[in-house]
Motif scaffolding. Structure first.
Motif, PDB file in Angstrom:
ATOM      1  N   LEU A  31       7.290  -2.081 -12.612  1.00 49.03           N
ATOM      2  CA  LEU A  31       8.617  -3.059 -13.136  1.00 49.03           C
ATOM      3  C   LEU A  31       9.908  -2.225 -13.169  1.00 49.03           C
ATOM      4  N   GLU A  32       9.748  -1.041 -13.489  1.00 48.01           N
ATOM      5  CA  GLU A  32      10.788   0.161 -13.645  1.00 48.01           C
ATOM      6  C   GLU A  32      11.433   0.426 -12.273  1.00 48.01           C
ATOM      7  N   SER A  33      10.612   0.322 -11.259  1.00 46.38           N
ATOM      8  CA  SER A  33      11.232   0.449  -9.911  1.00 46.38           C
ATOM      9  C   SER A  33      11.934  -0.724  -9.387  1.00 46.38           C
ATOM     10  N   ILE A  34      11.411  -1.873  -9.580  1.00 45.36           N
ATOM     11  CA  ILE A  34      12.208  -3.015  -9.265  1.00 45.36           C
ATOM     12  C   ILE A  34      13.006  -3.765 -10.297  1.00 45.36           C
ATOM     13  N   MET A  35      13.397  -2.968 -11.183  1.00 45.76           N
ATOM     14  CA  MET A  35      14.331  -3.540 -12.240  1.00 45.76           C
ATOM     15  C   MET A  35      15.551  -4.080 -11.824  1.00 45.76           C
ATOM     16  N   ASN A  36      16.166  -3.436 -10.983  1.00 43.16           N
ATOM     17  CA  ASN A  36      17.667  -3.369 -10.638  1.00 43.16           C
ATOM     18  C   ASN A  36      17.853  -3.855  -9.114  1.00 43.16           C
ATOM     19  N   PRO A  38      15.371  -5.481  -5.560  1.00 42.22           N
ATOM     20  CA  PRO A  38      14.010  -5.443  -4.965  1.00 42.22           C
ATOM     21  C   PRO A  38      13.694  -4.350  -4.178  1.00 42.22           C
ATOM     22  N   LYS A  39      12.311  -4.047  -3.693  1.00 42.90           N
ATOM     23  CA  LYS A  39      11.613  -3.071  -2.942  1.00 42.90           C
ATOM     24  C   LYS A  39      10.668  -3.680  -2.257  1.00 42.90           C
ATOM     25  N   SER A  40      10.039  -3.102  -1.238  1.00 44.70           N
ATOM     26  CA  SER A  40       8.668  -3.288  -0.704  1.00 44.70           C
ATOM     27  C   SER A  40       7.867  -2.588  -1.323  1.00 44.70           C
ATOM     28  N   ALA A  41       6.550  -2.836  -1.032  1.00 41.19           N
ATOM     29  CA  ALA A  41       5.320  -2.118  -1.754  1.00 41.19           C
ATOM     30  C   ALA A  41       5.392  -0.609  -1.288  1.00 41.19           C
ATOM     31  N   ILE A  42       5.874  -0.399  -0.334  1.00 43.58           N
ATOM     32  CA  ILE A  42       5.860   0.922   0.376  1.00 43.58           C
ATOM     33  C   ILE A  42       6.750   1.782  -0.187  1.00 43.58           C
ATOM     34  N   GLU A  43       7.973   1.207  -0.337  1.00 46.46           N
ATOM     35  CA  GLU A  43       9.077   1.725  -1.204  1.00 46.46           C
ATOM     36  C   GLU A  43       8.518   1.917  -2.651  1.00 46.46           C
ATOM     37  N   ILE A  44       7.815   1.124  -3.295  1.00 49.48           N
ATOM     38  CA  ILE A  44       7.621   1.416  -4.666  1.00 49.48           C
ATOM     39  C   ILE A  44       6.440   2.270  -4.695  1.00 49.48           C
ATOM     40  N   SER A  45       5.664   2.417  -3.698  1.00 48.43           N
ATOM     41  CA  SER A  45       4.516   3.526  -3.595  1.00 48.43           C
ATOM     42  C   SER A  45       4.994   4.942  -3.542  1.00 48.43           C
ATOM     43  N   ARG A  46       6.093   4.975  -2.622  1.00 47.99           N
ATOM     44  CA  ARG A  46       6.664   6.465  -2.304  1.00 47.99           C
ATOM     45  C   ARG A  46       7.706   6.570  -3.697  1.00 47.99           C
ATOM     46  N   ASP A  47       8.364   5.646  -4.189  1.00 47.82           N
ATOM     47  CA  ASP A  47       9.372   5.914  -5.338  1.00 47.82           C
ATOM     48  C   ASP A  47       8.477   6.486  -6.327  1.00 47.82           C
ATOM     49  N   LYS A  48       7.279   5.913  -6.800  1.00 51.98           N
ATOM     50  CA  LYS A  48       6.762   6.033  -7.918  1.00 51.98           C
ATOM     51  C   LYS A  48       5.628   6.834  -7.829  1.00 51.98           C
ATOM     52  N   GLU A  49       5.142   7.458  -6.714  1.00 47.90           N
ATOM     53  CA  GLU A  49       3.977   8.081  -6.237  1.00 47.90           C
ATOM     54  C   GLU A  49       2.780   7.381  -6.758  1.00 47.90           C
ATOM     55  N   PRO A  51      -0.610   5.198  -5.429  1.00 49.45           N
ATOM     56  CA  PRO A  51      -1.191   4.644  -4.186  1.00 49.45           C
ATOM     57  C   PRO A  51      -0.903   3.187  -3.544  1.00 49.45           C
ATOM     58  N   LEU A  52      -0.704   2.928  -2.489  1.00 54.38           N
ATOM     59  CA  LEU A  52      -0.223   1.726  -2.090  1.00 54.38           C
ATOM     60  C   LEU A  52      -1.300   0.479  -2.531  1.00 54.38           C
ATOM     61  N   SER A  53      -2.485   0.868  -2.294  1.00 52.44           N
ATOM     62  CA  SER A  53      -3.484  -0.113  -2.630  1.00 52.44           C
ATOM     63  C   SER A  53      -3.413  -0.481  -4.130  1.00 52.44           C
ATOM     64  N   THR A  54      -3.093   0.403  -5.054  1.00 52.55           N
ATOM     65  CA  THR A  54      -3.061   0.217  -6.298  1.00 52.55           C
ATOM     66  C   THR A  54      -1.652  -0.644  -6.679  1.00 52.55           C
ATOM     67  N   VAL A  55      -0.535  -0.221  -5.879  1.00 47.96           N
ATOM     68  CA  VAL A  55       0.715  -0.949  -5.899  1.00 47.96           C
ATOM     69  C   VAL A  55       0.348  -2.584  -5.627  1.00 47.96           C
ATOM     70  N   TYR A  56      -0.326  -2.899  -4.425  1.00 44.76           N
ATOM     71  CA  TYR A  56      -0.611  -3.970  -4.144  1.00 44.76           C
ATOM     72  C   TYR A  56      -1.565  -4.973  -5.295  1.00 44.76           C
ATOM     73  N   ARG A  57      -2.361  -4.235  -5.796  1.00 48.47           N
ATOM     74  CA  ARG A  57      -3.208  -4.998  -6.862  1.00 48.47           C
ATOM     75  C   ARG A  57      -2.412  -5.114  -7.925  1.00 48.47           C
ATOM     76  N   PHE A  82       8.013  -8.125   2.690  1.00 49.17           N
ATOM     77  CA  PHE A  82       7.989  -8.719   1.388  1.00 49.17           C
ATOM     78  C   PHE A  82       8.449  -7.868   0.420  1.00 49.17           C
ATOM     79  N   LEU A  83       9.718  -8.437  -0.460  1.00 44.88           N
ATOM     80  CA  LEU A  83      10.264  -7.663  -1.334  1.00 44.88           C
ATOM     81  C   LEU A  83       9.911  -7.956  -2.892  1.00 44.88           C
ATOM     82  N   TYR A  84      10.013  -7.216  -3.634  1.00 41.84           N
ATOM     83  CA  TYR A  84       9.636  -7.583  -4.998  1.00 41.84           C
ATOM     84  C   TYR A  84      10.516  -7.139  -6.000  1.00 41.84           C
ATOM     85  N   LYS A  85      10.994  -8.159  -6.945  1.00 44.20           N
ATOM     86  CA  LYS A  85      11.941  -7.686  -7.997  1.00 44.20           C
ATOM     87  C   LYS A  85      11.460  -8.197  -9.289  1.00 44.20           C
ATOM     88  N   SER A  86      11.913  -7.448 -10.300  1.00 44.87           N
ATOM     89  CA  SER A  86      11.310  -7.676 -11.793  1.00 44.87           C
ATOM     90  C   SER A  86      12.148  -8.837 -12.283  1.00 44.87           C
TER      91      SER A  86
END
Length: 109
Positions: A31-36, A38-49, A51-57, A82-86
Motif C-alpha cells: 500500500l505504501e508503494s502504490i499510495m501515490n 500505480p505500479k506493476s507487481a514487478i515494480e512493487i517487488s523491486r521497490d520494497k524487496e 518476493p514476487l509471489s508474495t506481492v501477487y498473493r 497490470f498496474l495497481y494503485k491504493s
C-alpha cells in the motif's frame, strides 16, 4: 492529489478485515508503494524487496478487500501489464472504552 472525507467503518466484520490486512507488513509495504502512483507487481517487488509471489498473493487479498484499484496497459511488446494503485490514503483506528473505531480516507483518483 485530492482526498475525500473519511469514512467510518461500522460493520464489525469489515473492521476486522481492515485491521487484519493492515497488521500484515507486506500489505502495508505494498500500500505504501502504490499510495501515490500505480505500479506493476514487478515494480512493487523491486521497490520494497518483497518476493514476487508474495506481492501477487497480497495484491489478491488487497483487491478482494477493495483496498486497491487495478488497471492495465499494453506494453510495446504487445503484452498486458497490470498496474495497481491504493484506494486508501489514510487509516485511523481508535480503541476506546472497549470499542474499536476505524476511519478510512480514500484517494480520490
Amino acid at each position: 492529489m485530492q482526498i475525500l472525507n473519511p469514512l467510518t467503518i461500522e460493520e464489525s466484520e469489515r473492521k476486522e478485515i481492515f485491521l487484519e490486512i493492515l497488521s500484515d507488513k507486506y500489505c502495508r509495504l505494498i500500500l505504501e508503494s502504490i499510495m501515490n502512483a500505480p505500479k506493476s507487481a514487478i515494480e512493487i517487488s523491486r521497490d520494497k524487496e518483497i518476493p514476487l509471489s508474495t506481492v501477487y498473493r497480497r495484491i489478491q487479498q488487497l483487491h478482494d478487500s477493495h483496498m486497491i484499484r487495478t488497471s492495465g496497459i499494453i506494453t510495446d511488446e504487445g503484452k498486458r501489464l497490470f498496474l495497481y494503485k491504493s484506494k486508501i490514503k489514510e487509516v485511523n483506528t481508535r480503541f476506546y472504552d472497549g470499542k474499536i473505531t476505524v476511519d478510512v480516507v480514500f484517494n480520490k483518483n
